[in-house]
Write a protein that holds these residues in place. Sequence first.
Motif, PDB file in Angstrom:
ATOM      1  N   ALA A   1      36.441  48.068  46.273  1.00 36.75           N
ATOM      2  CA  ALA A   1      37.594  47.968  45.374  1.00 36.75           C
ATOM      3  C   ALA A   1      38.039  46.517  45.324  1.00 36.75           C
ATOM      4  O   ALA A   1      37.826  45.761  46.266  1.00 36.75           O
ATOM      5  N   SER A   2      38.670  46.158  44.222  1.00 31.41           N
ATOM      6  CA  SER A   2      39.216  44.805  44.093  1.00 31.41           C
ATOM      7  C   SER A   2      40.505  44.859  43.288  1.00 31.41           C
ATOM      8  O   SER A   2      40.739  45.781  42.513  1.00 31.41           O
ATOM      9  N   SER A   3      41.325  43.844  43.509  1.00 32.17           N
ATOM     10  CA  SER A   3      42.591  43.740  42.801  1.00 32.17           C
ATOM     11  C   SER A   3      42.922  42.259  42.667  1.00 32.17           C
ATOM     12  O   SER A   3      42.704  41.483  43.595  1.00 32.17           O
ATOM     13  N   LEU A   4      43.427  41.872  41.519  1.00 32.15           N
ATOM     14  CA  LEU A   4      43.756  40.469  41.258  1.00 32.15           C
ATOM     15  C   LEU A   4      45.259  40.277  41.134  1.00 32.15           C
ATOM     16  O   LEU A   4      45.962  41.157  40.650  1.00 32.15           O
ATOM     17  N   GLY A   5      45.723  39.127  41.567  1.00 27.11           N
ATOM     18  CA  GLY A   5      47.126  38.769  41.413  1.00 27.11           C
ATOM     19  C   GLY A   5      47.964  39.094  42.629  1.00 27.11           C
ATOM     20  O   GLY A   5      47.624  39.960  43.422  1.00 27.11           O
ATOM     21  N   ALA A   6      49.067  38.355  42.763  1.00 28.37           N
ATOM     22  CA  ALA A   6      50.006  38.586  43.859  1.00 28.37           C
ATOM     23  C   ALA A   6      50.725  39.908  43.629  1.00 28.37           C
ATOM     24  O   ALA A   6      51.057  40.257  42.500  1.00 28.37           O
ATOM     25  N   LYS A   7      50.933  40.623  44.714  1.00 34.73           N
ATOM     26  CA  LYS A   7      51.580  41.932  44.639  1.00 34.73           C
ATOM     27  C   LYS A   7      52.561  42.091  45.786  1.00 34.73           C
ATOM     28  O   LYS A   7      52.348  41.537  46.859  1.00 34.73           O
ATOM     29  N   PRO A   8      53.613  42.874  45.583  1.00 36.76           N
ATOM     30  CA  PRO A   8      54.502  43.171  46.708  1.00 36.76           C
ATOM     31  C   PRO A   8      53.796  44.101  47.700  1.00 36.76           C
ATOM     32  O   PRO A   8      52.797  44.745  47.368  1.00 36.76           O
ATOM     33  N   GLN A   9      54.333  44.160  48.911  1.00 31.24           N
ATOM     34  CA  GLN A   9      53.695  44.953  49.957  1.00 31.24           C
ATOM     35  C   GLN A   9      53.483  46.407  49.548  1.00 31.24           C
ATOM     36  O   GLN A   9      52.424  46.978  49.802  1.00 31.24           O
ATOM     37  N   ARG A  10      54.454  47.014  48.912  1.00 31.12           N
ATOM     38  CA  ARG A  10      54.307  48.422  48.501  1.00 31.12           C
ATOM     39  C   ARG A  10      53.119  48.620  47.569  1.00 31.12           C
ATOM     40  O   ARG A  10      52.411  49.616  47.655  1.00 31.12           O
TER      41      ARG A  10
ATOM     42  N   ALA B   1      42.836  37.132  45.041  1.00 32.13           N
ATOM     43  CA  ALA B   1      41.981  38.301  44.832  1.00 32.13           C
ATOM     44  C   ALA B   1      41.931  39.096  46.130  1.00 32.13           C
ATOM     45  O   ALA B   1      41.754  38.525  47.199  1.00 32.13           O
ATOM     46  N   LEU B   2      42.113  40.388  46.011  1.00 27.73           N
ATOM     47  CA  LEU B   2      41.972  41.276  47.158  1.00 27.73           C
ATOM     48  C   LEU B   2      40.668  42.037  46.998  1.00 27.73           C
ATOM     49  O   LEU B   2      40.408  42.615  45.940  1.00 27.73           O
ATOM     50  N   LEU B   3      39.856  42.018  48.034  1.00 33.05           N
ATOM     51  CA  LEU B   3      38.602  42.772  48.027  1.00 33.05           C
ATOM     52  C   LEU B   3      38.610  43.720  49.204  1.00 33.05           C
ATOM     53  O   LEU B   3      38.928  43.322  50.321  1.00 33.05           O
ATOM     54  N   LEU B   4      38.264  44.953  48.952  1.00 29.09           N
ATOM     55  CA  LEU B   4      38.091  45.928  50.023  1.00 29.09           C
ATOM     56  C   LEU B   4      36.589  46.049  50.228  1.00 29.09           C
ATOM     57  O   LEU B   4      35.868  46.457  49.319  1.00 29.09           O
ATOM     58  N   ILE B   5      36.138  45.643  51.397  1.00 30.14           N
ATOM     59  CA  ILE B   5      34.705  45.628  51.701  1.00 30.14           C
ATOM     60  C   ILE B   5      34.447  46.629  52.816  1.00 30.14           C
ATOM     61  O   ILE B   5      35.044  46.537  53.891  1.00 30.14           O
ATOM     62  N   GLN B   6      33.580  47.573  52.534  1.00 28.85           N
ATOM     63  CA  GLN B   6      33.196  48.577  53.526  1.00 28.85           C
ATOM     64  C   GLN B   6      31.684  48.596  53.627  1.00 28.85           C
ATOM     65  O   GLN B   6      30.996  48.674  52.606  1.00 28.85           O
ATOM     66  N   ASN B   7      31.187  48.491  54.854  1.00 26.93           N
ATOM     67  CA  ASN B   7      29.742  48.475  55.103  1.00 26.93           C
ATOM     68  C   ASN B   7      29.028  47.410  54.282  1.00 26.93           C
ATOM     69  O   ASN B   7      27.936  47.631  53.778  1.00 26.93           O
ATOM     70  N   GLY B   8      29.679  46.255  54.118  1.00 20.83           N
ATOM     71  CA  GLY B   8      29.057  45.131  53.434  1.00 20.83           C
ATOM     72  C   GLY B   8      29.129  45.145  51.919  1.00 20.83           C
ATOM     73  O   GLY B   8      28.651  44.222  51.272  1.00 20.83           O
ATOM     74  N   SER B   9      29.723  46.182  51.337  1.00 17.35           N
ATOM     75  CA  SER B   9      29.823  46.275  49.878  1.00 17.35           C
ATOM     76  C   SER B   9      31.286  46.297  49.442  1.00 17.35           C
ATOM     77  O   SER B   9      32.125  46.920  50.090  1.00 17.35           O
ATOM     78  N   VAL B  10      31.561  45.644  48.316  1.00 21.36           N
ATOM     79  CA  VAL B  10      32.910  45.679  47.750  1.00 21.36           C
ATOM     80  C   VAL B  10      33.129  47.064  47.152  1.00 21.36           C
ATOM     81  O   VAL B  10      32.403  47.482  46.261  1.00 21.36           O
TER      82      VAL B  10
END
Length: 75
Positions: A53-62, A42-51
């Motif tokens: 954006a999120s994304s699930l699953g393995a992904k290529p760099q692009r 799971a990828l979580l983008l956390i800014q100022n303590g809040s999520v």
Amino acid sequence: RMLTPVMEQIEKEYAGKLQVLKINVDEETELARQFQIMSIPALLLIQNGSVTASSLGAKPQRAVEAWLSQNGVTK
């Protein structure tokens, strides 16, 4: 594990723009519960303590770079 090399490269290329953290959800169950992680990787983008954006699953760099860009993170 599949995402580790991608995230290591992202961390290098986005140095100063973001911080990459790898969490073992089996060892950090409370943290996983706090961020409602039900699937890995799971990828979580956390800014100022809040999520923000999120994304699930393995992904290529692009795909990870595109996801970051869509969420306002640029190199």
